[in-house]
Design a protein around this motif. Structure first.
Motif, mmCIF file in Angstrom:
data_model
loop_
_atom_site.group_PDB
_atom_site.id
_atom_site.type_symbol
_atom_site.label_atom_id
_atom_site.label_comp_id
_atom_site.label_asym_id
_atom_site.label_seq_id
_atom_site.Cartn_x
_atom_site.Cartn_y
_atom_site.Cartn_z
ATOM 1 N N UNK A 121 0.691 -1.135 0.171
ATOM 2 C CA UNK A 121 0.052 -0.094 -0.020
ATOM 3 C C UNK A 121 0.853 1.200 -0.130
ATOM 4 N N UNK A 122 1.985 1.171 0.682
ATOM 5 C CA UNK A 122 2.893 2.365 0.724
ATOM 6 C C UNK A 122 4.114 2.231 -0.201
ATOM 7 N N UNK A 123 3.953 1.479 -1.249
ATOM 8 C CA UNK A 123 5.108 1.320 -2.095
ATOM 9 C C UNK A 123 4.826 2.476 -3.310
ATOM 10 N N UNK A 124 6.225 2.849 -3.718
ATOM 11 C CA UNK A 124 5.916 3.953 -4.840
ATOM 12 C C UNK A 124 5.162 3.209 -6.201
ATOM 13 N N UNK A 203 13.542 11.151 -3.499
ATOM 14 C CA UNK A 203 13.602 12.627 -3.785
ATOM 15 C C UNK A 203 13.921 12.338 -5.334
ATOM 16 N N UNK A 204 14.671 11.395 -5.993
ATOM 17 C CA UNK A 204 14.922 11.257 -7.457
ATOM 18 C C UNK A 204 13.442 11.013 -7.927
ATOM 19 N N UNK A 205 12.788 10.113 -7.520
ATOM 20 C CA UNK A 205 11.176 9.681 -8.110
ATOM 21 C C UNK A 205 10.525 11.089 -8.232
ATOM 22 N N UNK A 209 9.070 12.857 -11.639
ATOM 23 C CA UNK A 209 7.431 12.936 -11.961
ATOM 24 C C UNK A 209 7.238 14.258 -11.982
ATOM 25 N N UNK A 210 7.670 15.318 -11.310
ATOM 26 C CA UNK A 210 7.281 16.622 -11.050
ATOM 27 C C UNK A 210 7.818 17.159 -12.317
ATOM 28 N N UNK A 211 8.936 16.965 -12.852
ATOM 29 C CA UNK A 211 9.433 17.512 -14.131
ATOM 30 C C UNK A 211 8.555 16.992 -15.011
ATOM 31 N N UNK A 212 8.154 15.691 -15.326
ATOM 32 C CA UNK A 212 7.593 15.239 -16.260
ATOM 33 C C UNK A 212 5.941 16.008 -16.203
ATOM 34 N N UNK A 260 12.101 7.281 -17.777
ATOM 35 C CA UNK A 260 13.301 7.028 -16.716
ATOM 36 C C UNK A 260 12.759 6.657 -15.204
ATOM 37 N N UNK A 261 11.534 7.199 -15.083
ATOM 38 C CA UNK A 261 10.967 7.057 -13.651
ATOM 39 C C UNK A 261 10.187 5.607 -13.796
ATOM 40 N N UNK A 262 9.355 5.314 -14.790
ATOM 41 C CA UNK A 262 8.892 3.868 -14.927
ATOM 42 C C UNK A 262 10.034 2.827 -14.871
ATOM 43 N N UNK A 263 11.109 2.919 -15.710
ATOM 44 C CA UNK A 263 12.313 2.185 -15.753
ATOM 45 C C UNK A 263 12.873 1.753 -14.391
#
Length: 273
Positions: A121-124, A203-205, A209-212, A260-263
């Motif tokens: 439930x709490x996993x990205x 932080x990277x994720x 996502x925010x940039x996308x 990149x995020x999904x990969x």
């Protein structure tokens, strides 16, 4: 003295037995506590959903955006506890049936299952796949430029190459509304979900996502500006070179970060590459 020897031997046997099953008494207590905490947290989330469901059914909260948020919250918990119950539409009967079934499925969970469910439930990865992926992929299509006709800016361009200015002016507002009520609205839902669950992403994720999402927003705004610019033009504006490059550039940037995020999460989706 013999009794002391027996006690010592018994303690040694107990220690050996515990070591053989790979769990010291302290570890066992910690694991039990962790499982109990997970059960409590899942039930808290269920209670929140039950309250929100009542508000939706009683029309205390009946906006489309409120329902979409509830739908994502419900399906996230449902997926995490491996329930078959899902929310699809804003229908009172469906809402009641689904929450009743989810309650039954949550009550069946033992400690070990609850801990596994709460971690999911709490996993990205789970959060993204359940609450954001579908909308983001729809936005990818809506900013795809010339490829498949789902980009409303490009579609407007193509469908009015031989239109009169009167017809162009008449169709501008519906085209703008299609963009605002479609991909721009979906993007707002994604941004809301990202804000809601930001603590579950690294932080990277978050940066990816925010940039996308910001790049998608710029791309969609470029569509609005371009479609609106066709109003009351003196000469035919329809040449391919006149179509804004900004949408395409921002779309490429957004897709790169999303890919990149999904990969990084282990999600492979060739359709967005």
């Amino acid at each position: 003295m013999k009794n002391v020897s027996k006690i010592t031997a018994g303690a040694a046997a107990l220690t050996l037995a515990l070591s053989l099953i790979g769990c010291t008494p302290k570890e066992s207590i910690n694991k039990t506590t962790e499982q109990e905490e997970a059960q409590k947290k899942i039930k808290i989330e269920l209670s929140f959903l039950q309250n929100e469901c009542d508000r939706l059914i009683n029309k205390e909260e009946d906006s489309e955006k409120t329902f979409q948020s509830y739908k994502n919250d419900f399906n996230l918990l449902s997926t995490s506890v491996s329930s078959t119950s899902k929310v699809v539409e804003m229908d009172n009967n469906e809402l009641q049936v689904s929450i009743d079934q989810l309650e039954k499925d949550v009550e069946k969970l033992n400690g070990k299952e609850s801990l596994k469910a709460y971690k999911k439930y709490t996993s990205a990865k789970t959060i993204y796949q359940v609450t954001m992926k579908e909308d983001l992929h729809s936005i990818v299509e809506a900013t795809s430029g010339w490829d498949d006709g789902k980009d409303r800016g490009a579609a407007f361009f193509y469908s009015h190459i031989h239109s009169s200015q009167k017809d162009i002016n008449k169709d501008i507002k519906p085209a703008l509304n299609d963009i605002k009520n479609g991909p721009i609205y979906k993007l707002s839902l994604v941004q809301d979900e990202l804000q809601k669950h930001r603590d579950n992403f690294s932080k990277k994720q978050l940066e990816q996502l925010e940039t996308a999402t910001q790049a998608f927003k710029a791309s969609l705004n470029a569509q609005l500006i371009k479609v609106n610019s066709y109003k009351n033009t003196i000469k035919n504006p329809y040449t391919r070179s006149s179509y804004s490059d900004e949408e395409s550039e921002k779309n490429i940037e957004a897709r790169t970060y999303l890919t990149d995020f999904e990969s990084d999460l282990g999600i492979v989706n060739p359709e967005i590459y």
